[in-house]
Design a protein around this motif. Structure first.
Motif, PDB file in Angstrom:
ATOM      1  N   GLU A   1     -25.756  -3.386  18.823  1.00 29.22           N
ATOM      2  CA  GLU A   1     -26.674  -4.096  17.918  1.00 29.22           C
ATOM      3  C   GLU A   1     -25.917  -4.864  16.845  1.00 29.22           C
ATOM      4  OE1 GLU A   1     -29.151  -0.972  16.472  1.00 29.22           O
ATOM      5  OE2 GLU A   1     -30.453  -0.932  18.241  1.00 29.22           O
ATOM      6  N   HIS A   2     -24.696  -4.413  16.507  1.00 30.78           N
ATOM      7  CA  HIS A   2     -23.912  -5.050  15.437  1.00 30.78           C
ATOM      8  C   HIS A   2     -22.461  -5.245  15.903  1.00 30.78           C
ATOM      9  CE1 HIS A   2     -27.163  -2.625  13.602  1.00 30.78           C
ATOM     10  NE2 HIS A   2     -27.346  -3.701  12.842  1.00 30.78           N
ATOM     11  N   PRO A   3     -22.238  -6.028  16.974  1.00 25.13           N
ATOM     12  CA  PRO A   3     -20.886  -6.134  17.543  1.00 25.13           C
ATOM     13  C   PRO A   3     -19.857  -6.737  16.590  1.00 25.13           C
ATOM     14  CG  PRO A   3     -22.368  -7.763  18.522  1.00 25.13           C
ATOM     15  CD  PRO A   3     -23.216  -6.853  17.709  1.00 25.13           C
TER      16      PRO A   3
ATOM     17  N   TYR B   1     -20.069  -3.874  12.888  1.00 29.30           N
ATOM     18  CA  TYR B   1     -20.215  -2.410  12.932  1.00 29.30           C
ATOM     19  C   TYR B   1     -19.157  -1.687  12.103  1.00 29.30           C
ATOM     20  CZ  TYR B   1     -16.366  -1.898  16.307  1.00 29.30           C
ATOM     21  OH  TYR B   1     -15.137  -1.888  16.907  1.00 29.30           O
ATOM     22  N   LYS B   2     -18.025  -2.369  11.827  1.00 25.70           N
ATOM     23  CA  LYS B   2     -16.975  -1.746  11.012  1.00 25.70           C
ATOM     24  C   LYS B   2     -17.195  -1.962   9.511  1.00 25.70           C
ATOM     25  CE  LYS B   2     -13.090  -1.709  14.263  1.00 25.70           C
ATOM     26  NZ  LYS B   2     -11.653  -2.066  14.447  1.00 25.70           N
ATOM     27  N   GLU B   3     -18.236  -2.709   9.179  1.00 26.95           N
ATOM     28  CA  GLU B   3     -18.481  -3.043   7.771  1.00 26.95           C
ATOM     29  C   GLU B   3     -19.752  -2.406   7.220  1.00 26.95           C
ATOM     30  OE1 GLU B   3     -18.646  -7.272   7.906  1.00 26.95           O
ATOM     31  OE2 GLU B   3     -16.743  -7.429   8.995  1.00 26.95           O
ATOM     32  N   LEU B   4     -20.758  -2.236   8.073  1.00 25.48           N
ATOM     33  CA  LEU B   4     -22.067  -1.775   7.597  1.00 25.48           C
ATOM     34  C   LEU B   4     -22.041  -0.288   7.244  1.00 25.48           C
ATOM     35  CD1 LEU B   4     -24.334  -3.597  10.196  1.00 25.48           C
ATOM     36  CD2 LEU B   4     -23.976  -4.238   7.798  1.00 25.48           C
ATOM     37  N   ALA B   5     -22.330   0.008   5.979  1.00 22.90           N
ATOM     38  CA  ALA B   5     -22.375   1.402   5.512  1.00 22.90           C
ATOM     39  C   ALA B   5     -23.744   1.667   4.890  1.00 22.90           C
ATOM     40  CB  ALA B   5     -21.267   1.652   4.503  1.00 22.90           C
TER      41      ALA B   5
ATOM     42  N   ASP C   1     -14.101   8.126  12.036  1.00 24.20           N
ATOM     43  CA  ASP C   1     -12.912   7.670  11.299  1.00 24.20           C
ATOM     44  C   ASP C   1     -11.929   6.975  12.235  1.00 24.20           C
ATOM     45  OD1 ASP C   1     -14.042   8.772   9.068  1.00 24.20           O
ATOM     46  OD2 ASP C   1     -12.784  10.577   9.045  1.00 24.20           O
ATOM     47  N   GLU C   2     -11.730   7.551  13.415  1.00 25.16           N
ATOM     48  CA  GLU C   2     -10.766   6.979  14.364  1.00 25.16           C
ATOM     49  C   GLU C   2     -11.253   5.642  14.927  1.00 25.16           C
ATOM     50  OE1 GLU C   2     -10.083  10.095  17.214  1.00 25.16           O
ATOM     51  OE2 GLU C   2      -8.959  11.333  15.790  1.00 25.16           O
ATOM     52  N   MET C   3     -12.582   5.472  14.987  1.00 26.89           N
ATOM     53  CA  MET C   3     -13.133   4.201  15.481  1.00 26.89           C
ATOM     54  C   MET C   3     -13.424   3.228  14.342  1.00 26.89           C
ATOM     55  SD  MET C   3     -15.613   5.330  18.643  1.00 26.89           S
ATOM     56  CE  MET C   3     -15.794   3.615  19.146  1.00 26.89           C
ATOM     57  N   GLU C   4     -13.094   3.648  13.120  1.00 28.93           N
ATOM     58  CA  GLU C   4     -13.273   2.812  11.916  1.00 28.93           C
ATOM     59  C   GLU C   4     -14.719   2.380  11.726  1.00 28.93           C
ATOM     60  OE1 GLU C   4     -10.235  -0.261  11.385  1.00 28.93           O
ATOM     61  OE2 GLU C   4      -9.090   0.705  12.990  1.00 28.93           O
TER      62      GLU C   4
END
Length: 820
Positions: free
Chosen positions: A62-64, A67-71, A99-102
């Motif tokens: 959904e957020h390709p 996804y590493k930014e949305l918190a 954590d490992e997938m950021e």
């Protein structure tokens, strides 16, 4: 599965030199298709990742780009687990993946072990993944405007569902799910379960009576788990065995097992037994001090946490524990499990074995240590079951526990209120309450609004009020009490155990402590303690320098043989009679079986053995159905009642898992009773209740029902009510309802629970039907046989101190040995 999310998950696996199992791929596919279901997978086969990854795949797809930014995305995944220790383990495992997938998601726990500060933070901002227990889930639903917590929720996972099924905690979970489904139409529900005999029913209970069966699947992991089962055998066996003493005599064989393993879990069946074993291990090998620990549910949170962390960090050589570490906690260093005494069921045995070699591909290794030589029959049965496709025990769901429902309705009443008609439909969508009718529903509402027929004059029992069609609880005192009482785990009142300087060790049931005087010593938390004083439901203690001290016992500690184990046991006896066994366990106890055969008989699968013998105490009748302690409790009382209808006679009754004894100072007319259909299941319920003091037994069950339904309050922290006061209060309610309101649903529930749980009426009926088709093998041995001896010892145990009991047993053994 070629989406961005699935490719990233595959990449994460390969970076760890892992390859997803076929069943994990299957789960990911069906979850992403929107299906609900149940995953049946062995311990240590990657089931946590099987159900966590679809949520991540969906989020990444959904957020390709972001996804590493949305918190702070709101709660996406709710993970309900029965054990607090398991919650912590899952939290760490899931957070590690993120954590490992950021992925900037947070994972948090909301259980009884979490600080108030942390719980307040959760109210302000929910994590993306919340791990909680059934009780904490209901506490969340008791908050004002609680639906906001679940606005973004997509999936609920119920871990160790087989452990919740068949308990009131399972019913609590059903009700919580019905509410979440009401809030979120598109909610996905998945359960994780070990192998049980009724997986389809387990799925039906999980999803509720309104579930779309087409959208529900059961996926079985095709992962073969390597398992080694060993029995710790005595060098020689007593021909007249008795329960409890053999285990610690095998300590010298257990210590090398501990020394040769990286880390070992030593499972006992009771908290008392764990205290004894911990101390005996230290006595036998003092240099284990500091490298072994004790873990059970009555120890303080601080002690339990330290033990769990030390296990994770490979700091402990062994931990003596109870079912507190039964479930899927992943302690990687654990290579070996030792089971002390029979676990009484195949599923429990395999569950505990799976605590070792927890990683995929590893070997689980378990050693069985008998506490009674005859338990080696069970060891042989368990070993055969572990290596075959034996049907596992079923977990039968509970139907219509009114106390749990009443508690739940008040929970909704103190949060945002409820509309009765809507709530009735919602509750009927659960498996547990699908047969709840309008008459019962109206009784429950009236009970909560007015206190019902009997309590209508007392304002504190009029809990719910109506405001414009919405039913709420407004009284702040009732609200505060209720929030403190949410849950269905009822036990005897616990007293805190603290050092004089203030450090807390845990809790012991009040009845044990109140029998002690200042200066008396007892073992607790693996140390000898001296009672100094009791104040405000707290026992203050100091360390004691003694090797002799009382071992505390807890109510409800004994387990009973499961129906599957009962059948396996009878089959192993058949193999022993037939001479077809290769089991080293049966060969080890052959001297016992030889004496039993010589003096009486070894009952085959199509036989019921009855022995009648005499002593200075009177006439003894021993009957061996091999159906487990709970069934024998009901059967022995039933037979005693039916015999007493032939002649006026009173009995002393004793039992174990293999059989029971009827003892009287008069001649017992068992032969005549057999001609009168002694084992008939006709009028079973009527005769059971006539045979027992059913009112007193129901009163005992009623105390728990009173606690759960909110009729009695145990007190605020530091102001707990004494156990006798709670019993008096519930007893008073029972008497009032019994006399003035016999149709009270809570009263009816108490009698139903006596039949269903305490006496296991369904299984008792099946046992009686089986016996009706068996041949009665009647023997008149001149003296007590090896099968009779442990039952008789259990009777003596009730009235003799430990020292006197051992002395008496040894004398009896010497006398019997003369005749071998």
């Amino acid at each position: 599965m070629n989406s961005v999310g699935s490719q990233l998950i595959e990449k994460w696996f390969s970076q760890k030199d892992w390859e997803p199992f076929d069943y994990q791929h299957e789960v990911w596919n069906v979850v992403l298709e929107g299906k609900n279901g149940l995953l049946n997978a062995p311990t240590g086969s990657g089931k946590t990742f099987a159900l966590f990854m679809p949520t991540l795949i969906k989020w990444i797809d959904e957020h390709p780009e972001t996804y590493k930014e949305l918190a702070d995305n709101g709660l996406k995944l709710l993970w309900i687990t029965p054990l607090r220790a398991l919650a912590k383990d899952i939290e760490q495992a899931l957070q590690r993946v993120l954590d490992e997938m950021e992925i900037p998601w947070s994972v948090a726990r909301r259980t009884g072990d979490v600080s108030t500060k942390k719980k307040q933070q959760l109210k302000k901002q929910m994590p993306e993944v919340l791990i909680t227990t059934p009780e904490s889930m209901h506490i969340l639903m008791a908050q004002k405007k609680y639906p906001r917590y679940f606005e973004d929720l997509g999936t609920v996972i119920i871990d160790e569902w087989h452990e919740l099924l068949g308990s009131k905690r399972g019913t609590q979970t059903e009700l919580a799910l019905s509410r979440l489904k009401h809030l979120k139409d598109d909610l996905q529900i998945w359960g994780i379960s070990a192998t049980i005999g009724n997986l389809q029913e387990a799925l039906d209970v999980l999803l509720g009576s309104d579930a779309d069966k087409e959208d529900a699947v059961i996926i079985k992991a095709n992962v073969e788990k390597k398992l080694e089962v060993h029995s710790v055998l005595p060098d020689d066996v007593e021909k007249f065995p008795w329960s409890g003493h053999l285990g610690t005599r095998l300590l010298h064989k257990v210590i090398p097992i501990i020394e040769n393993s990286r880390s070992t879990l030593i499972f006992t069946n009771t908290r008392s037994q764990s205290e004894v074993w911990f101390q005996k291990l230290l006595d036998a090998k003092p240099d284990l001090a500091g490298s072994i620990a004790l873990h059970h549910g009555s120890l303080s949170k601080k002690i339990r946490n330290w033990v769990e962390e030390s296990l994770h960090e490979d700091m402990l050589k062994a931990v003596v524990c109870t079912s507190s570490l039964d479930l899927g906690v992943d302690f990687a260093p654990v290579e070996t499990v030792v089971q002390v005494g029979s676990p009484k069921g195949v599923a429990r045995f395999l569950q505990r074995a799976g605590r070792s070699g927890h990683q995929p591909g590893s070997t689980s290794r378990i050693y069985f240590v008998p506490t009674n030589a005859l338990e080696l029959i069970e060891a042989a049965a368990l070993k055969s079951a572990a290596h075959s496709k034996t049907t596992m025990e079923s977990r039968d769901p509970i139907l219509k526990p009114y106390d749990v429902l009443i508690q739940y309705i008040v929970t909704l009443g103190i949060s945002d209120g409820f509309k009765p008609d809507e709530l009735f439909r919602e509750i009927k969508s659960t498996f547990a309450y699908q047969t709840l009718n309008e008459k019962e529903w109206n009784w429950i509402l009236d009970f909560l609004i007015t206190g019902g027929k009997s309590l209508t004059r007392y304002d504190e029992y009029s809990k719910v009020v109506e405001e414009d069609g919405l039913y709420k609880v407004k009284d702040t005192r009732i609200i505060r009490r209720h929030r403190m009482s949410i849950g269905t785990i009822a036990s005897d009142t616990m007293m805190k155990v603290k050092y004089l300087k203030g450090a807390s060790l845990g809790g012991i049931e009040e009845w044990f402590i109140t029998k002690m005087n200042p200066g008396d010593t007892f073992w607790f938390a693996g140390r000898a303690l001296e009672l100094v004083r009791i104040k405000d439901m707290t026992a203050y203690v100091r360390r004691a320098n003694t090797s002799k001290a009382k071992v505390p016992s807890w109510m409800g500690g004994r387990m009973s043989l499961s129906s599957n184990m009962s059948a396996l046991l009878r089959h192993k006896l058949h193999e022993a009679i037939d001479g077809t066994t290769d089991d080293i366990e049966l060969k080890t106890i052959q001297p016992i079986l030889d004496v039993q055969q010589d003096w009486s008989s070894l009952p085959d699968e199509d036989e019921l053995l009855i022995e009648k013998t005499y002593s200075n105490e009177g006439c003894h009748v021993f009957i061996y159905p091999f159906e487990g302690r709970y069934v024998h409790e009901g059967m022995s009382a039933l037979l005693a009642y039916r015999i007493s209808k032939i002649i006026p006679i009173t009995f002393s009754i004793a039992m174990n898992d293999y059989g029971f004894e009827l003892l009287s100072d008069k001649e017992i007319p068992i032969e005549e009773a057999l001609k009168n259909d002694l084992f008939s299941d006709t009028d079973l319920v009527k005769d059971i209740f006539s045979s027992l003091n059913d009112t007193e037994i129901a009163k005992h069950r009623f105390r728990e029902i009173c606690q759960i339904s909110g009729l009695i309050f145990q007190g605020f922290p530091g102001q707990k009510k004494a156990s006798r006061h709670l019993q008096m209060s519930s007893g008073l309610f029972f008497d009032v309802f019994d006399e003035y309101e016999p149709d009270n649903l809570l009263l009816q529930q108490a009698y139903d629970e006596v039949l269903s749980y305490q006496l296991d009426e369904v299984r008792l009926r099946k046992a009686l039907k089986r016996i009706q088709n068996q041949e009665i093998n009647f023997k008149y041995p001149e003296r007590f046989t090896p099968f009779a001896f442990p039952i008789m010892v259990d009777r003596l145990r009730e009235r003799l101190s430990s020292e006197k009991l051992v002395d008496r047993i040894q004398k009896m053994q010497v006398q019997l040995e003369k005749h071998v």
